[in-house]
Design a protein around this motif. Structure first.
Motif, PDB file in Angstrom:
ATOM      1  N   GLY A  53      -7.255  -5.110   6.844  1.00  0.00           N
ATOM      2  CA  GLY A  53      -7.438  -3.962   5.960  1.00  0.00           C
ATOM      3  C   GLY A  53      -8.681  -4.081   5.098  1.00  0.00           C
ATOM      4  O   GLY A  53      -9.442  -3.112   4.937  1.00  0.00           O
ATOM      5  N   ILE A  54      -8.906  -5.266   4.549  1.00  0.00           N
ATOM      6  CA  ILE A  54     -10.120  -5.486   3.756  1.00  0.00           C
ATOM      7  C   ILE A  54     -11.363  -5.351   4.629  1.00  0.00           C
ATOM      8  O   ILE A  54     -12.387  -4.792   4.211  1.00  0.00           O
ATOM      9  N   LEU A  55     -11.262  -5.839   5.861  1.00  0.00           N
ATOM     10  CA  LEU A  55     -12.395  -5.748   6.790  1.00  0.00           C
ATOM     11  C   LEU A  55     -12.736  -4.292   7.101  1.00  0.00           C
ATOM     12  O   LEU A  55     -13.908  -3.906   7.133  1.00  0.00           O
ATOM     13  N   LEU A  56     -11.702  -3.461   7.317  1.00  0.00           N
ATOM     14  CA  LEU A  56     -11.939  -2.054   7.640  1.00  0.00           C
ATOM     15  C   LEU A  56     -12.523  -1.287   6.462  1.00  0.00           C
ATOM     16  O   LEU A  56     -13.318  -0.357   6.650  1.00  0.00           O
ATOM     17  N   ALA A 151      -1.807   6.569   6.119  1.00  0.00           N
ATOM     18  CA  ALA A 151      -3.231   6.880   5.987  1.00  0.00           C
ATOM     19  C   ALA A 151      -3.452   8.363   5.705  1.00  0.00           C
ATOM     20  O   ALA A 151      -4.339   8.737   4.929  1.00  0.00           O
ATOM     21  N   LYS A 152      -2.632   9.224   6.310  1.00  0.00           N
ATOM     22  CA  LYS A 152      -2.779  10.662   6.080  1.00  0.00           C
ATOM     23  C   LYS A 152      -2.400  11.045   4.657  1.00  0.00           C
ATOM     24  O   LYS A 152      -2.910  12.028   4.113  1.00  0.00           O
ATOM     25  N   GLN A 153      -1.520  10.266   4.032  1.00  0.00           N
ATOM     26  CA  GLN A 153      -1.103  10.556   2.663  1.00  0.00           C
ATOM     27  C   GLN A 153      -1.989   9.890   1.618  1.00  0.00           C
ATOM     28  O   GLN A 153      -1.683   9.959   0.429  1.00  0.00           O
ATOM     29  N   GLY A 154      -3.072   9.239   2.046  1.00  0.00           N
ATOM     30  CA  GLY A 154      -4.047   8.728   1.094  1.00  0.00           C
ATOM     31  C   GLY A 154      -4.013   7.240   0.856  1.00  0.00           C
ATOM     32  O   GLY A 154      -4.682   6.753  -0.068  1.00  0.00           O
ATOM     33  N   LEU A 155      -3.284   6.476   1.657  1.00  0.00           N
ATOM     34  CA  LEU A 155      -3.271   5.026   1.493  1.00  0.00           C
ATOM     35  C   LEU A 155      -4.455   4.421   2.240  1.00  0.00           C
ATOM     36  O   LEU A 155      -4.729   4.781   3.391  1.00  0.00           O
ATOM     37  N   THR A 158      -6.664  -1.262   3.105  1.00  0.00           N
ATOM     38  CA  THR A 158      -6.262  -2.448   2.349  1.00  0.00           C
ATOM     39  C   THR A 158      -4.833  -2.323   1.846  1.00  0.00           C
ATOM     40  O   THR A 158      -4.057  -3.289   1.887  1.00  0.00           O
ATOM     41  N   ALA A 159      -4.466  -1.129   1.370  1.00  0.00           N
ATOM     42  CA  ALA A 159      -3.100  -0.914   0.891  1.00  0.00           C
ATOM     43  C   ALA A 159      -2.088  -1.047   2.029  1.00  0.00           C
ATOM     44  O   ALA A 159      -1.035  -1.684   1.871  1.00  0.00           O
ATOM     45  N   LEU A 160      -2.406  -0.466   3.174  1.00  0.00           N
ATOM     46  CA  LEU A 160      -1.509  -0.582   4.320  1.00  0.00           C
ATOM     47  C   LEU A 160      -1.404  -2.032   4.787  1.00  0.00           C
ATOM     48  O   LEU A 160      -0.315  -2.503   5.139  1.00  0.00           O
ATOM     49  N   GLY A 161      -2.531  -2.735   4.786  1.00  0.00           N
ATOM     50  CA  GLY A 161      -2.496  -4.148   5.145  1.00  0.00           C
ATOM     51  C   GLY A 161      -1.692  -4.971   4.161  1.00  0.00           C
ATOM     52  O   GLY A 161      -1.015  -5.930   4.542  1.00  0.00           O
ATOM     53  N   PRO A 251      -6.077   6.185  -5.354  1.00  0.00           N
ATOM     54  CA  PRO A 251      -5.677   4.999  -6.120  1.00  0.00           C
ATOM     55  C   PRO A 251      -4.160   4.875  -6.165  1.00  0.00           C
ATOM     56  O   PRO A 251      -3.431   5.851  -5.941  1.00  0.00           O
ATOM     57  N   ALA A 252      -3.688   3.688  -6.471  1.00  0.00           N
ATOM     58  CA  ALA A 252      -2.245   3.443  -6.443  1.00  0.00           C
ATOM     59  C   ALA A 252      -1.490   4.318  -7.427  1.00  0.00           C
ATOM     60  O   ALA A 252      -0.330   4.674  -7.188  1.00  0.00           O
ATOM     61  N   SER A 253      -2.130   4.698  -8.526  1.00  0.00           N
ATOM     62  CA  SER A 253      -1.455   5.526  -9.529  1.00  0.00           C
ATOM     63  C   SER A 253      -1.192   6.944  -9.034  1.00  0.00           C
ATOM     64  O   SER A 253      -0.359   7.652  -9.603  1.00  0.00           O
ATOM     65  N   GLN A 254      -1.880   7.374  -7.977  1.00  0.00           N
ATOM     66  CA  GLN A 254      -1.710   8.725  -7.454  1.00  0.00           C
ATOM     67  C   GLN A 254      -0.901   8.774  -6.160  1.00  0.00           C
ATOM     68  O   GLN A 254      -0.792   9.823  -5.546  1.00  0.00           O
TER      69      GLN A 254
END
Length: 272
Positions: A53-56, A151-155, A158-161, A251-254
């Motif tokens: 995730g960080i790599l992408l 991913a479609k919902q904005g994650l 890195t968050a998914l990883g 962002p995580a808050s949203q």
């Protein structure tokens, strides 16, 4: 093809080789060795998703593709050398059990499909085997559908990883704690605890789809659903899928609460 070959190799090693290796060792139990193998698998699964995730999110897609190709080739060479060493140092793996082909043909000719079902349900282990097979009905995992949904919902990647890494860590803790709980409480109670935890987390992920901020609108879908146009819409979507490049990572808050509950449920279900 690569996925199929990898799955065949995993099944051959975890279902066949491990039994021979345990039988060749004096102080070894099959359950303990399976737990160790699961731990190693979960450790690998815990490190790579976050790194990927960080790599992408950091490098371009071309750089990521080159890295994946080089990594796969390197890991294949190392894996083949290790498997060759295990096969060479374990003489029992080189011997096949002799089975009379005439007996197999005769047995197959005398057993109909109805009798096969009767033989299956007459076995003492049919209940746990059937229950284990029922687990494959669940689709709650970090597969392509779940990743695309997040991913479609904005994650971000890195968050998914991070969620995938957390899920692997939960699976690792489950494998490590299994042997402890089995010794302290027995196999039956340990299985019931794991079953309860897995279903509780899976239901959390399922109930997240009916939350107020969930993108799933069942009522609107049912009102606009037309059976006649549904097949043509599916075919049209397959032939020319809609692509969106304007999706940005939030962002995580949203993050929507339903998305958080969905991935938290999948993550902690790995422990059960």
């Amino acid at each position: 093809m690569a996925k199929v070959a990898s799955e065949i190799e995993r099944m051959a090693f975890t279902k066949d080789w491990i039994v021979v290796l345990v039988q060749s060792s004096e102080n070894s139990r099959l359950s303990a060795q399976n737990s160790i193998m699961n731990v190693l698998d979960q450790v690998s699964a815990a490190l790579l998703p976050l790194f990927t995730g960080i790599l992408l999110d950091t490098f371009s897609r071309i750089v990521c593709c080159v890295f994946v190709i080089v990594y796969n080739i390197s890991s294949w060479i190392i894996e083949s050398r290790i498997l060759h060493t295990v096969y060479r140092d374990t003489p029992a793996l080189k011997r096949r059990k002799s089975v009379d082909s005439e007996e197999i043909v005769e047995a197959q000719g005398n057993v109909s499909w109805i009798r096969s079902f009767k033989l299956y349900f007459n076995q003492k282990a049919w209940r746990p085997a059937f229950a284990l097979a029922m687990l494959y009905f669940t689709v709650l995992s970090f597969d392509n559908l779940a990743i695309s949904y997040g991913a479609k919902q904005g994650l971000s990647a890195t968050a998914l990883g991070t969620f995938m890494t957390a899920g692997s860590i939960c699976g690792l803790l489950g494998n490590v704690s299994y042997t402890y709980f089995e010794r302290c409480m027995g196999l039956l109670l340990t299985a019931l605890i794991g079953f309860f935890l897995q279903n509780a987390c899976a239901m959390t992920a399922g109930y997240s789809q009916v939350f107020f901020d969930s993108p799933l609108n069942i009522t609107g879908y049912a009102e606009n659903f037309e059976l006649k146009s549904w097949p043509s819409r599916i075919i049209s979507e397959i032939q020319s899928p809609s692509t969106r490049s304007d999706i940005i990572a939030l962002p995580a808050s949203q993050w929507p609460l339903s998305i958080i509950l969905f991935f938290v449920g999948i993550t902690f279900a790995r422990y059960g």
